[in-house]
Design an enzyme around this catalytic site. Structure first.
Site, short mmCIF file in Angstrom:
data_model
loop_
_atom_site.label_atom_id
_atom_site.label_comp_id
_atom_site.label_asym_id
_atom_site.label_seq_id
_atom_site.Cartn_x
_atom_site.Cartn_y
_atom_site.Cartn_z
N HIS A 90 4.76 0.18 0.22
CA HIS A 90 5.45 -0.60 1.25
C HIS A 90 4.52 -1.66 1.81
O HIS A 90 3.29 -1.56 1.68
CB HIS A 90 6.00 0.29 2.37
CG HIS A 90 4.96 1.11 3.07
ND1 HIS A 90 4.46 2.28 2.58
CD2 HIS A 90 4.31 0.90 4.25
CE1 HIS A 90 3.56 2.78 3.40
NE2 HIS A 90 3.44 1.96 4.43
N ARG B 24 4.84 6.16 14.05
CA ARG B 24 4.78 6.71 12.68
C ARG B 24 4.22 8.13 12.67
O ARG B 24 3.19 8.40 13.29
CB ARG B 24 3.90 5.82 11.79
CG ARG B 24 4.07 6.12 10.31
CD ARG B 24 3.16 5.28 9.46
NE ARG B 24 1.85 5.90 9.36
CZ ARG B 24 0.81 5.37 8.72
NH1 ARG B 24 0.93 4.18 8.15
NH2 ARG B 24 -0.34 5.99 8.66
N ASP C 45 0.47 4.99 2.05
CA ASP C 45 -0.35 5.55 3.13
C ASP C 45 -1.26 6.67 2.62
O ASP C 45 -0.82 7.54 1.86
CB ASP C 45 0.55 6.11 4.24
CG ASP C 45 1.41 5.03 4.88
OD1 ASP C 45 0.98 3.86 4.90
OD2 ASP C 45 2.53 5.36 5.34
N HIS D 183 0.83 -1.20 0.00
CA HIS D 183 0.00 0.00 0.00
C HIS D 183 0.87 1.26 0.00
O HIS D 183 2.09 1.19 0.18
CB HIS D 183 -0.92 0.04 1.22
CG HIS D 183 -0.20 0.13 2.53
ND1 HIS D 183 0.44 -0.95 3.11
CD2 HIS D 183 0.00 1.17 3.38
CE1 HIS D 183 0.99 -0.59 4.25
NE2 HIS D 183 0.75 0.72 4.43
C1 SIN Z 1 2.86 1.13 7.66
O1 SIN Z 1 2.23 0.43 6.89
O2 SIN Z 1 2.81 2.35 7.60
C2 SIN Z 1 3.76 0.48 8.69
C3 SIN Z 1 4.83 -0.29 8.05
C4 SIN Z 1 5.60 -1.13 9.03
O3 SIN Z 1 5.12 -1.33 10.15
O4 SIN Z 1 6.67 -1.60 8.68
#
Ligand code: SIN
Length: 294
Positions: free
Chosen positions: A264, A279, A111, A109
């Protein structure tokens, strides 16, 4: 000028180690908490533009220092769905505890693509990592577009896709399951947005594929079967291993990625262990279509 001199000038003050041919670079020799001057920051901006995601290791940051680093890149976008860190509403917690089976962000995905103005980037900081596993994969959406056959590039030129948060964060998706306490505000998951399938990256001007398996629900104007078939074809091509890199987190690693240039996904291969990430998401700008090729 030799290529290495040109590289040294482009990334003045940083020690840059690419993780793959197309995406991802580790940056050494930078102390984020110690302060980043303008020359250094220009090099970091260039590295992010060129590699889509950059990683730093051994950065001992307080939440305030994490926030200060984020503010160097732009305005902070507060995520509506993730559990925030206590006392820091601008920092989202990405947590998986030993008793939980599912992780967050397991599918490819980008974000916030469901927002009308999608997030420019995200800055993920590792507070606790499992003894092994929990890596994150990244894929280049520049390469995803550039590697498509010319006929497919022509077919998708000018198309737009619908993105939504409903099926991921809405009541039907998170109801009564083990995401309780991690993902909330299901009733706020009412965002739908349309964006071009191929965007002109707002900073680099390069064409990038902008659809993703998690949040894109349809190609506008196509019957469901054709829309699904087209998206699946694009996804399969975009996720080819040669378009990706893999980052192995250690405690106190930090990454910043550009959501308009990368996908990612977080691997879920550490049963019975804790993984805790913080995050911060950065505001973006409206996305425009890439110029159509003749
Ligand atoms: C996310 O999808 O923003 C988190 C990615 C992760 O936890 O590595």
């Amino acid at each position: 000028m030799t290529p290495s001199t040109a590289t040294e000038m482009r990334y003045a003050g940083i020690d840059l180690h690419p993780l793959s041919d197309h995406v991802g670079a580790e940056i050494r020799g930078v102390d984020i908490a110690g302060g980043i001057d303008e020359t250094l920051f220009t090099s970091l901006r260039r590295a992010l533009a060129d590699f889509g995601v950059v990683f730093f290791r051994e950065q001992k940051l307080t939440p305030e220092q994490h926030l200060a680093f984020a503010r160097r890149w732009g305005r902070i976008n507060v995520n509506r769905f993730f559990q925030p860190v206590d006392g820091y509403p601008q920092i989202a917690e990405v947590r998986k505890t030993p008793d939980q089976a599912k992780n967050v962000g397991a599918d490819w995905h980008t974000d916030h693509s469901y927002d009308k103005v999608p997030a420019m980037g995200s800055i993920l900081y590792a507070r606790e990592t499992p003894t092994s596993g929990g890596d994150t994969l990244f894929a280049s959406m520049y390469t995803a577009y550039e590697s498509l056959p010319a006929a497919l590039q022509r077919r998708i030129a000018g198309l737009r896709a619908v993105h939504s948060s409903r099926h991921v964060f809405g009541p039907a998706a998170v109801r009564g399951d083990e995401f309780a306490g991690r993902i909330g505000n299901a009733t706020l998951a009412v965002q739908d947005a349309t964006h071009p399938l191929v965007i002109r990256h707002p900073d680099s001007g390069r064409s990038a594929l902008y659809v993703n398996p998690d949040f894109t629900v349809a190609v506008e104007g196509l019957p469901a079967q054709q829309s699904n078939a087209l998206l699946q074809e694009l996804y399969a091509s975009a996720a080819r291993p040669e378009h990706t890199c893999r980052f192995e987190w250690k405690r106190h690693s930090i990454a910043i990625w550009d959501n308009r240039a990368t996908w990612h996904r977080a691997l879920n291969d550490y049963p019975g262990e804790l993984r805790l990430m913080h995050r911060i998401t950065l505001e973006g700008v409206p996305l425009e279509a890439a110029a159509q090729r003749s």
